[in-house]
Scaffold this motif. Sequence first.
Motif, PDB file in Angstrom:
ATOM      1  N   LEU A  49     -13.871  -2.062 -10.926  1.00  0.00           N
ATOM      2  CA  LEU A  49     -13.418  -0.994 -11.490  1.00  0.00           C
ATOM      3  C   LEU A  49     -13.133   0.078 -10.797  1.00  0.00           C
ATOM      4  O   LEU A  49     -12.144   0.940 -10.628  1.00  0.00           O
ATOM      5  CB  LEU A  49     -14.095  -0.588 -12.823  1.00  0.00           C
ATOM      6  CG  LEU A  49     -13.644   0.486 -13.748  1.00  0.00           C
ATOM      7  CD1 LEU A  49     -12.249   0.153 -14.140  1.00  0.00           C
ATOM      8  CD2 LEU A  49     -14.853   0.799 -14.954  1.00  0.00           C
ATOM      9  N   LEU A  50     -14.169   0.255  -9.884  1.00  0.00           N
ATOM     10  CA  LEU A  50     -14.165   1.625  -8.818  1.00  0.00           C
ATOM     11  C   LEU A  50     -13.425   1.372  -7.498  1.00  0.00           C
ATOM     12  O   LEU A  50     -13.144   2.298  -6.951  1.00  0.00           O
ATOM     13  CB  LEU A  50     -15.637   1.990  -8.547  1.00  0.00           C
ATOM     14  CG  LEU A  50     -16.629   2.233  -9.740  1.00  0.00           C
ATOM     15  CD1 LEU A  50     -18.105   2.535  -9.568  1.00  0.00           C
ATOM     16  CD2 LEU A  50     -15.916   3.392 -10.563  1.00  0.00           C
ATOM     17  N   GLY A  51     -13.150   0.159  -7.308  1.00  0.00           N
ATOM     18  CA  GLY A  51     -12.380  -0.246  -6.088  1.00  0.00           C
ATOM     19  C   GLY A  51     -10.913  -0.003  -6.280  1.00  0.00           C
ATOM     20  O   GLY A  51     -10.446   0.425  -7.250  1.00  0.00           O
ATOM     21  N   GLY A  52     -10.206  -0.538  -5.190  1.00  0.00           N
ATOM     22  CA  GLY A  52      -8.811  -0.384  -5.235  1.00  0.00           C
ATOM     23  C   GLY A  52      -8.119  -1.228  -5.973  1.00  0.00           C
ATOM     24  O   GLY A  52      -8.545  -1.891  -6.795  1.00  0.00           O
ATOM     25  N   ALA A  53      -6.594  -1.341  -5.808  1.00  0.00           N
ATOM     26  CA  ALA A  53      -5.998  -2.226  -6.603  1.00  0.00           C
ATOM     27  C   ALA A  53      -5.981  -3.583  -6.013  1.00  0.00           C
ATOM     28  O   ALA A  53      -6.416  -4.082  -5.077  1.00  0.00           O
ATOM     29  CB  ALA A  53      -4.336  -2.036  -6.147  1.00  0.00           C
ATOM     30  N   ILE A  54      -5.647  -4.516  -7.166  1.00  0.00           N
ATOM     31  CA  ILE A  54      -6.042  -5.922  -6.809  1.00  0.00           C
ATOM     32  C   ILE A  54      -4.984  -6.431  -5.425  1.00  0.00           C
ATOM     33  O   ILE A  54      -3.942  -6.034  -5.753  1.00  0.00           O
ATOM     34  CB  ILE A  54      -5.470  -6.905  -8.112  1.00  0.00           C
ATOM     35  CG1 ILE A  54      -6.592  -6.714  -9.166  1.00  0.00           C
ATOM     36  CG2 ILE A  54      -5.541  -8.385  -7.742  1.00  0.00           C
ATOM     37  CD1 ILE A  54      -5.764  -7.008 -10.559  1.00  0.00           C
ATOM     38  N   GLY A  55      -5.864  -7.131  -4.800  1.00  0.00           N
ATOM     39  CA  GLY A  55      -4.933  -7.342  -3.422  1.00  0.00           C
ATOM     40  C   GLY A  55      -4.522  -6.266  -2.333  1.00  0.00           C
ATOM     41  O   GLY A  55      -3.991  -6.660  -1.540  1.00  0.00           O
ATOM     42  N   GLY A  56      -5.176  -5.086  -2.776  1.00  0.00           N
ATOM     43  CA  GLY A  56      -4.617  -4.169  -1.916  1.00  0.00           C
ATOM     44  C   GLY A  56      -3.356  -3.610  -2.331  1.00  0.00           C
ATOM     45  O   GLY A  56      -2.757  -4.185  -3.023  1.00  0.00           O
ATOM     46  N   ASN A  57      -3.239  -2.193  -1.989  1.00  0.00           N
ATOM     47  CA  ASN A  57      -1.749  -1.542  -2.475  1.00  0.00           C
ATOM     48  C   ASN A  57      -0.589  -1.578  -1.233  1.00  0.00           C
ATOM     49  O   ASN A  57       0.366  -1.130  -1.805  1.00  0.00           O
ATOM     50  CB  ASN A  57      -2.399  -0.219  -3.029  1.00  0.00           C
ATOM     51  CG  ASN A  57      -2.558   0.771  -1.439  1.00  0.00           C
ATOM     52  OD1 ASN A  57      -2.820   0.293  -0.477  1.00  0.00           O
ATOM     53  ND2 ASN A  57      -3.291   1.914  -1.995  1.00  0.00           N
ATOM     54  N   THR A  58      -0.976  -1.869  -0.275  1.00  0.00           N
ATOM     55  CA  THR A  58       0.291  -1.858   0.813  1.00  0.00           C
ATOM     56  C   THR A  58       1.456  -2.575   0.411  1.00  0.00           C
ATOM     57  O   THR A  58       2.427  -1.956   0.200  1.00  0.00           O
ATOM     58  CB  THR A  58      -0.388  -2.145   2.162  1.00  0.00           C
ATOM     59  OG1 THR A  58      -1.328  -1.185   2.647  1.00  0.00           O
ATOM     60  CG2 THR A  58       0.887  -2.158   3.098  1.00  0.00           C
ATOM     61  N   ALA A  59       1.063  -3.683   0.062  1.00  0.00           N
ATOM     62  CA  ALA A  59       2.214  -4.657  -0.093  1.00  0.00           C
ATOM     63  C   ALA A  59       2.723  -4.678  -1.323  1.00  0.00           C
ATOM     64  O   ALA A  59       4.087  -4.495  -1.777  1.00  0.00           O
ATOM     65  CB  ALA A  59       1.873  -6.308   0.064  1.00  0.00           C
ATOM     66  N   ARG A  60       2.131  -4.178  -2.490  1.00  0.00           N
ATOM     67  CA  ARG A  60       2.254  -3.811  -3.787  1.00  0.00           C
ATOM     68  C   ARG A  60       3.273  -2.779  -3.830  1.00  0.00           C
ATOM     69  O   ARG A  60       4.229  -2.450  -4.635  1.00  0.00           O
ATOM     70  CB  ARG A  60       1.424  -3.703  -4.585  1.00  0.00           C
ATOM     71  CG  ARG A  60       0.645  -5.044  -4.953  1.00  0.00           C
ATOM     72  CD  ARG A  60      -0.519  -4.959  -5.914  1.00  0.00           C
ATOM     73  NE  ARG A  60      -0.351  -4.573  -7.184  1.00  0.00           N
ATOM     74  CZ  ARG A  60      -1.043  -4.434  -8.179  1.00  0.00           C
ATOM     75  NH1 ARG A  60      -2.300  -4.394  -7.815  1.00  0.00           N
ATOM     76  NH2 ARG A  60      -0.827  -3.759  -9.351  1.00  0.00           N
ATOM     77  N   ILE A  61       2.869  -1.570  -3.299  1.00  0.00           N
ATOM     78  CA  ILE A  61       3.820  -0.355  -3.133  1.00  0.00           C
ATOM     79  C   ILE A  61       5.079  -0.516  -2.669  1.00  0.00           C
ATOM     80  O   ILE A  61       5.870  -0.105  -3.245  1.00  0.00           O
ATOM     81  CB  ILE A  61       2.868   0.752  -2.530  1.00  0.00           C
ATOM     82  CG1 ILE A  61       1.740   1.273  -2.996  1.00  0.00           C
ATOM     83  CG2 ILE A  61       3.863   2.117  -1.998  1.00  0.00           C
ATOM     84  CD1 ILE A  61       0.981   2.154  -2.445  1.00  0.00           C
TER      85      ILE A  61
END
Length: 231
Positions: A49-61
């Motif tokens: 919950l406190l961490g970042g986006a699932i799978g990291g946000n770079t590729a998703r952004i």
Amino acid sequence: MKTSKIIMASVASIALLGTSACVTDPNTGEKKVSRTAIGAALGGTLGYLLGGAIGGNTARIIGAGIGGSAGAVIGKQFDDQIKELDESVSGAGVDVEEIGDQDAILVRLPDGVTFASGSASINPGFYTTLDAVADSLIKYPNSLVDVYGFTDTTGSDALNQRLSEQRAQAVADYLAARGVARSRLATQGFGERYEYLRVKTGDNVAEPLNRRVEIKIIPVSQADVQAARGN
């Protein structure tokens, strides 16, 4: 109770957390134990919950084509969105909470209402509430959306894990069908892990609410977009 579960259901644990771990649901007047407070008390065990986006946000952004919000704007947009979400789902038993310091908005769909036991089919009576969530995500497009699924302890670990994944996917599919860009959405199931407790006002007994889905809305700034593009 399986050892893989986080054990948070004892009254003694609640007493140790103290009143600082409780927040009041503005819709029902009930007190609930804050997941963020519990996570801190248990040494960060709610890192999902406190961490970042699932799978990291770079590729998703990049994949979602998000433009990001200016630094001066993102705080106001966050406040506006959480206020509007809270008002739009009023009376539906949905919890809307801030995670961290405007790090994310958490929308917790209620236990036993969104899904029947053993089912990943969304209760049709809950469509209106999900429509309101979808409308908010469309109005505020500069965010990533993680959808988490959970189950109660009925059934095997493997069954519950699969069911939690199906529940998260069902909600994500519904949001996408209502117009939320699929590229913004990611899902994850946690099975019967991570109990959530609600404490009724004036009562020391915590009621676990585990047959639920949580929608984590992670705002994306222009600085996040530039970092994702390597600028």
